[in-house]
Motif scaffolding. Structure first.
Motif, PDB file in Angstrom:
ATOM      1  N   VAL A   1       0.840  -1.199   0.000  1.00 20.94           N
ATOM      2  CA  VAL A   1       0.000   0.000   0.000  1.00 20.94           C
ATOM      3  C   VAL A   1       0.872   1.245   0.000  1.00 20.94           C
ATOM      4  CG1 VAL A   1      -1.670   1.350   1.339  1.00 20.94           C
ATOM      5  CG2 VAL A   1      -1.931  -1.136   1.152  1.00 20.94           C
ATOM      6  N   ILE A   2       1.877   1.243   0.883  1.00 20.21           N
ATOM      7  CA  ILE A   2       2.736   2.427   1.004  1.00 20.21           C
ATOM      8  C   ILE A   2       3.481   2.683  -0.307  1.00 20.21           C
ATOM      9  CG2 ILE A   2       4.794   3.353   2.145  1.00 20.21           C
ATOM     10  CD1 ILE A   2       3.778   1.871   4.683  1.00 20.21           C
ATOM     11  N   MET A   3       4.068   1.615  -0.864  1.00 19.31           N
ATOM     12  CA  MET A   3       4.852   1.803  -2.088  1.00 19.31           C
ATOM     13  C   MET A   3       3.980   2.328  -3.221  1.00 19.31           C
ATOM     14  SD  MET A   3       7.860  -0.870  -2.404  1.00 19.31           S
ATOM     15  CE  MET A   3       7.105  -2.427  -2.475  1.00 19.31           C
ATOM     16  N   ILE A   4       2.782   1.724  -3.357  1.00 23.42           N
ATOM     17  CA  ILE A   4       1.935   2.136  -4.464  1.00 23.42           C
ATOM     18  C   ILE A   4       1.395   3.536  -4.224  1.00 23.42           C
ATOM     19  CG2 ILE A   4      -0.292   1.649  -5.567  1.00 23.42           C
ATOM     20  CD1 ILE A   4       0.522  -1.291  -5.478  1.00 23.42           C
ATOM     21  N   GLY A   5       1.042   3.816  -2.967  1.00 23.55           N
ATOM     22  CA  GLY A   5       0.549   5.148  -2.634  1.00 23.55           C
ATOM     23  C   GLY A   5       1.610   6.201  -2.938  1.00 23.55           C
ATOM     24  N   TRP A   6       2.836   5.852  -2.736  1.00 22.38           N
ATOM     25  CA  TRP A   6       3.944   6.786  -2.891  1.00 22.38           C
ATOM     26  C   TRP A   6       4.273   6.981  -4.377  1.00 22.38           C
ATOM     27  CZ3 TRP A   6       9.593   5.131  -2.812  1.00 22.38           C
ATOM     28  CH2 TRP A   6      10.430   6.248  -2.766  1.00 22.38           C
ATOM     29  N   LEU A   7       4.223   5.880  -5.133  1.00 16.91           N
ATOM     30  CA  LEU A   7       4.654   5.960  -6.527  1.00 16.91           C
ATOM     31  C   LEU A   7       3.548   6.368  -7.501  1.00 16.91           C
ATOM     32  CD1 LEU A   7       6.945   2.812  -6.737  1.00 16.91           C
ATOM     33  CD2 LEU A   7       7.659   5.209  -6.866  1.00 16.91           C
ATOM     34  N   ARG A   8       2.291   6.252  -7.079  1.00 13.54           N
ATOM     35  CA  ARG A   8       1.233   6.538  -8.063  1.00 13.54           C
ATOM     36  C   ARG A   8       1.174   8.031  -8.342  1.00 13.54           C
ATOM     37  NH1 ARG A   8      -4.255   7.535  -6.158  1.00 13.54           N
ATOM     38  NH2 ARG A   8      -5.007   6.259  -7.896  1.00 13.54           N
ATOM     39  N   SER A   9       0.721   8.354  -9.551  1.00 13.07           N
ATOM     40  CA  SER A   9       0.734   9.762  -9.885  1.00 13.07           C
ATOM     41  C   SER A   9      -0.654  10.349  -9.704  1.00 13.07           C
ATOM     42  CB  SER A   9       1.207   9.937 -11.321  1.00 13.07           C
ATOM     43  OG  SER A   9       0.642   8.926 -12.127  1.00 13.07           O
TER      44      SER A   9
END
Ligand code: ATP
Ligand code: ATP
Ligand code: MG
Ligand code: MG
Lengths: 286, 279, 264
Positions: C256-264
């Motif tokens: 969740v954190i990684m995707i939340g961080w990388l999504r635009s």
């Protein structure tokens, strides 16, 4: 129409973790007009062999020739399917039509036979299996188990196959039902000269009917010869893990006491009685 | 204490309105089964064997007559439910009596129904698996078992419920000779351990393994004798469409030819020795 | 049975096989939502990477996953093509008289098919590594609270487990009946749709009849084993969360954190 099975193998679910070789390097010749029995334990490959002989399966390796037609792994349309009739285990479970007549005529209709001819065949078939004409307009599901089985058999006979395969035809029937079915098979063979391939667990049936017996074990042919040969040599029978027919068992019991021993090649009670009579008359102590 | 089953003047039918009494599936049956007996019930197709079996463990309720366990009439649903633990039943088709998708879970099914504790289940399941010879197959899925193994699984499921009586309704008829032998051997072992065995069949050779034989024909009891007595009278079996043991056929044929053999044979053993002396 | 049934359990002893089925079920369920959060190349790459790790961990051959993609391949291709030709935006990459493919179209097509692929493979990982019995048990226990509002959770779970138990049996039965009718000359392959449907009647009727017969016999056998619904019933299977099951929470949060961080 002779059958030649030439070094076939059959593999189920090829290329999956469930892959299984059900038959391996099997060869077999069945002359036209004989009764060939196939016996073997569960999972030995009997049903698979039936599937191949009836043209429902293609061999993974090797070839099968029925009459003029040859089938290999790459054959598209299997030409001999219509010449081979198959009566599967519990064939009454395949009945579907609203009347006995319609069910029996299903096969011939699929073969594209004209209606008038179909009618003849249906009447002929019920005559062969010994069903009464009054049953033709009844629902097959209102009949008794034994009658339903005969309807199913008639449905296959109406296609007039020159090779008839029967998978445990007497399973679940009581004595009268089995007797009737066996003498029917015997008659068919006598009258119509069809080749009969009989899969069974009943050694009495093998002894009584078969001209040749194939024993399968783990997908391989371990014996193929006459019933006399199979049942008279006790050590081989034991090695194959097979029971002898009940008369042979009785003779074995008698031979525990009686000397010189009674030959184990007798398969009919009458033969045994005649043999004992002879020995009593001649005197047993010569 | 054990379980004694008594049927008194029992009648049973499936379709009430349409049938006259002589077509009822079970007609005027009085029977008594003591704890520890080994009994075969034989009859041809449609003679009423399965209907009788279902009456014996409370699956069916007699239309008329009395059904008692240890002298107590079975009347309420609760009575019949409790009876299921004491009287187990194995059916003909091995496929249609396995509920769960794995071996252990299927054995657990009956125990769960009885409300047996988890600890107790964990103790009983390996024992019954051992008893029927299925140890090592705990996790197998039923469709990967052979017919004989499925049937043994069904027996294990019943054994785990610790019954006093087990009824086998043609439980060997769909098996190959090996599977059949295995089940017959198991029946014998269970009988020796004190369980009442009631074996329903239409195969004479299997039936004569029991101590007592009951012949049923068109819903009625025709004979109820020890297997020795019945063996001596086995020529009668023919009229009800049943197999006559081959030894008896030989005996009859030889007597017809004038051999001096006793009129009645109690066993194959006797036949063999008499034959030898009269030769 | 010439090919394996899609989603069939493949016995094994991998890390994934040994996880608690409830934990797996919940994880996959939540993961499906996570897929919809991905919206650029890096987030999709993370998902792909995660799926690849799972496949490795499952110790199941990749071709089996390809097998489970096959049936949905048509849908994937169709939606991709629709996106390719319909979506406008960005530079035009290819112009034909009929349609123009834009940069945005390619992106969308790639993302949509990725979404499908990841969904299907993840679901397969779940069913390949979890026996049907474990799945129904997990479902029964996760739905346990619904008993309070009178949902017959026990009966539903039992029905599902019986259904799963009988799928292979009925499948075999279908093959048998089909073979029997083929041997009687049934023609199942040619003719128009109505002809073909009619050709299947001789298979369907016996199949229905035999299923009814089975159901009746099974009901008798269940009653003979003292079945009377859920009352006073104990349970043999006890699912217990272990340390590794809790690790799924950490893994999920990480995703969740990684995707939340990388999504635009
Ligand atoms: N559809 C199938 N998929 C995978 N394996 C199969 C399939 N059918 C049969 N087999 C396997 O092939 C082997 C031979 O099976 P087959 O049914 O031919 O034996 P059989 O001799 O007819 O047994 P039975 O006496 O039980 O009918 C067995 O090991 C069986 O498990
Ligand atoms: N579910 C049913 N509904 C209506 N009649 C039935 C039912 N089951 C059996 N019968 C009838 O009751 C009679 C006795 O049947 P039963 O099944 O008890 O015989 P069986 O001796 O077990 O036969 P089999 O050897 O075929 O198993 C038969 O006439 C049969 O047609
Ligand atoms: Mg078979
Ligand atoms: Mg019965």
């Amino acid at each position: 129409m002779d059958i030649h099975v030439n070094d076939i193998s059959y593999v189920y679910q090829k290329g999956t973790p469930f892959e299984e070789e059900a038959l391996s390097n099997l060869s077999l010749s069945i002359q036209h007009g004989i009764i060939q029995a196939i016996i073997g334990k569960t999972g030995s490959g009997k049903s698979t062999l039936i599937g191949l002989l009836s043209g429902l399966l293609r061999p993974s390796k090797g070839s099968i020739t029925v009459g003029e037609d040859k089938v290999t792994a790459t054959t598209k349309k299997i030409p001999f399917r219509s010449k081979v009739g198959v009566v599967f285990q519990y064939p009454e479970h395949q009945l579907f039509a609203e009347t006995v007549y319609k069910d029996i005529s299903y096969g011939p209709t699929n073969q594209g036979i004209p209606a008038e001819e179909i009618k003849n065949r249906v009447y002929h078939a019920i005559d062969l299996v010994g069903l009464d004409e009054s049953l033709l307009e009844k629902s097959p599901f209102s009949l008794s188990g034994g009658q339903m089985r005969r309807v199913a058999l008639a449905g296959v006979l109406a296609m007039e196959p020159s090779i008839l395969i029967l998978d445990e035809p007497t399973a679940g029937l009581d004595r009268i039902g089995s007797e009737q079915l066996l003498s029917l098979i015997h008659h068919l063979h006598q009258q119509k000269q069809v080749t009969i391939i009989l899969v069974t667990h009943q050694m009495d049936e093998v002894a009584r009917l078969a001209g040749q017996v194939l024993v399968l074990e783990k997908g391989q042919a371990v014996f193929n010869g006459s019933p006399v040969e199979l049942f008279s040599e006790r050590s081989r029978l034991d090695k194959l893990g097979m029971e002898p027919p009940s008369l042979t068992k009785l003779i074995d019991r008698l031979n525990e006491r009686i000397h010189p021993p009674i030959p184990t090649s007798l398969f009919e009670l009458d033969q045994l009685v005649a043999h004992l009579e002879l020995r009593r008359k001649v005197g047993n102590n010569e | 204490m054990g379980t004694e089953i008594t049927l008194k003047d029992v009648w049973f039918h499936y379709y009430p309105q349409t049938e006259s009494r002589e077509n009822w599936a079970v007609q005027n049956v009085s029977l008594d089964f003591q704890q520890g007996e080994y009994v075969s019930i034989i009859g041809s197709n449609g003679s009423g064997k399965s209907s009788l079996a279902c009456l014996l463990n409370g699956l069916f309720i007699p239309t008329e007559g009395a059904f008692c366990i240890n002298g107590q009439p079975i009347t309420t649903d609760q009575d019949r439910w409790e009876l299921k633990r004491r009287v187990g039943m194995i059916f003909q088709n091995p496929d249609n009596q396995i509920v769960a998708p794995s071996v252990v879970d299927d054995i657990a099914f009956g125990l769960e129904n009885l409300g047996v504790s988890r600890e107790e289940m964990k103790y009983r399941i390996p024992l019954v698996l051992e008893q029927v010879g299925l140890s090592g197959l705990e996790k197998k899925e039923p469709h990967h078992l052979s017919g004989g193994q499925k049937q043994r699984l069904a027996i294990a499921g019943i054994l785990a419920m610790q019954p006093d009586v087990i009824i086998f309704d043609e439980s060997t008829s769909m098996l190959d000779p090996d599977g059949r032998k295995h089940i017959l051997r198991l029946m014998d072992e269970l009988h020796k351990s004190g369980i009442t065995i009631i074996h329903i069949t239409h195969q004479a050779t299997e039936a004569f393994l029991a101590e007592r034989l009951i012949v049923i024909h068109q819903g009625r009891i025709m004979m109820d004798q020890s297997s020795k007595e019945l063996y001596a009278n086995a020529t009668l079996l023919d009229q009800w469409g049943l197999d006559v043991p081959i030894g008896i056929l030989l005996h009859q044929a030889l007597r017809d030819k004038g051999w001096k053999l006793s009129e009645k044979m109690e066993s194959e053993e006797q036949l063999v020795s008499e034959l030898w002396t009269s030769m | 049975m010439s090919r394996i049934v899609i989603g069939q359990y493949i016995p094994g002893d991998s890390f994934l096989h040994r996880l608690d089925p409830r934990a797996k079920l919940l994880f996959v369920f939540l993961f499906f939502f996570l897929i919809f959060l991905a919206n650029n190349i890096s987030t999709y790459l993370i998902l792909y990477l995660f799926v690849a790790i799972c496949i490795l961990l499952s110790q199941i051959r990749v071709r089996l996953f390809l097998g489970s993609i096959k049936p949905v391949l048509f849908i994937i291709i169709l939606t991709s093509i629709l996106h390719l030709v319909m979506t406008k935006g960005g530079a035009a990459l290819l112009t034909t008289p009929l349609f123009t493919v834009y940069e945005e179209g390619v992106r969308q097509a790639a993302f949509i098919s990725s979404r499908f692929l990841i969904l299907v493979v993840m679901a397969s990982i779940l069913t390949f590594t979890t026996s049907s019995l474990d799945l129904t048990d997990a479902l029964e226990q996760l739905l346990e609270p619904l008993k309070k509002i009178r949902v017959p959770v026990h009966e539903l779970a039992l029905m599902m487990s019986i259904a799963l138990r009988f799928i292979p049996t009925l499948w075999e039965e279908t093959e048998k009946i089909k073979n029997a009718q083929l041997a009687r000359g049934a023609n199942l392959e040619s003719g128009n749709i109505f002809k073909r449907l009619a050709a299947y009647i001789p298979i369907f009727i016996p199949l229905f009849l035999s299923s009814f017969r089975r159901a009746e016999e099974l009901a008798m056998a269940m009653e003979a084993r003292a079945y009377r619904g859920g009352i006073g019933r104990t349970k043999y299977r006890l699912l217990q969360y272990k340390g590794k099951d809790y690790s799924l929470i950490v893994i999920f949060l990480l995703l969740v954190i990684m995707i939340g961080w990388l999504r635009s």
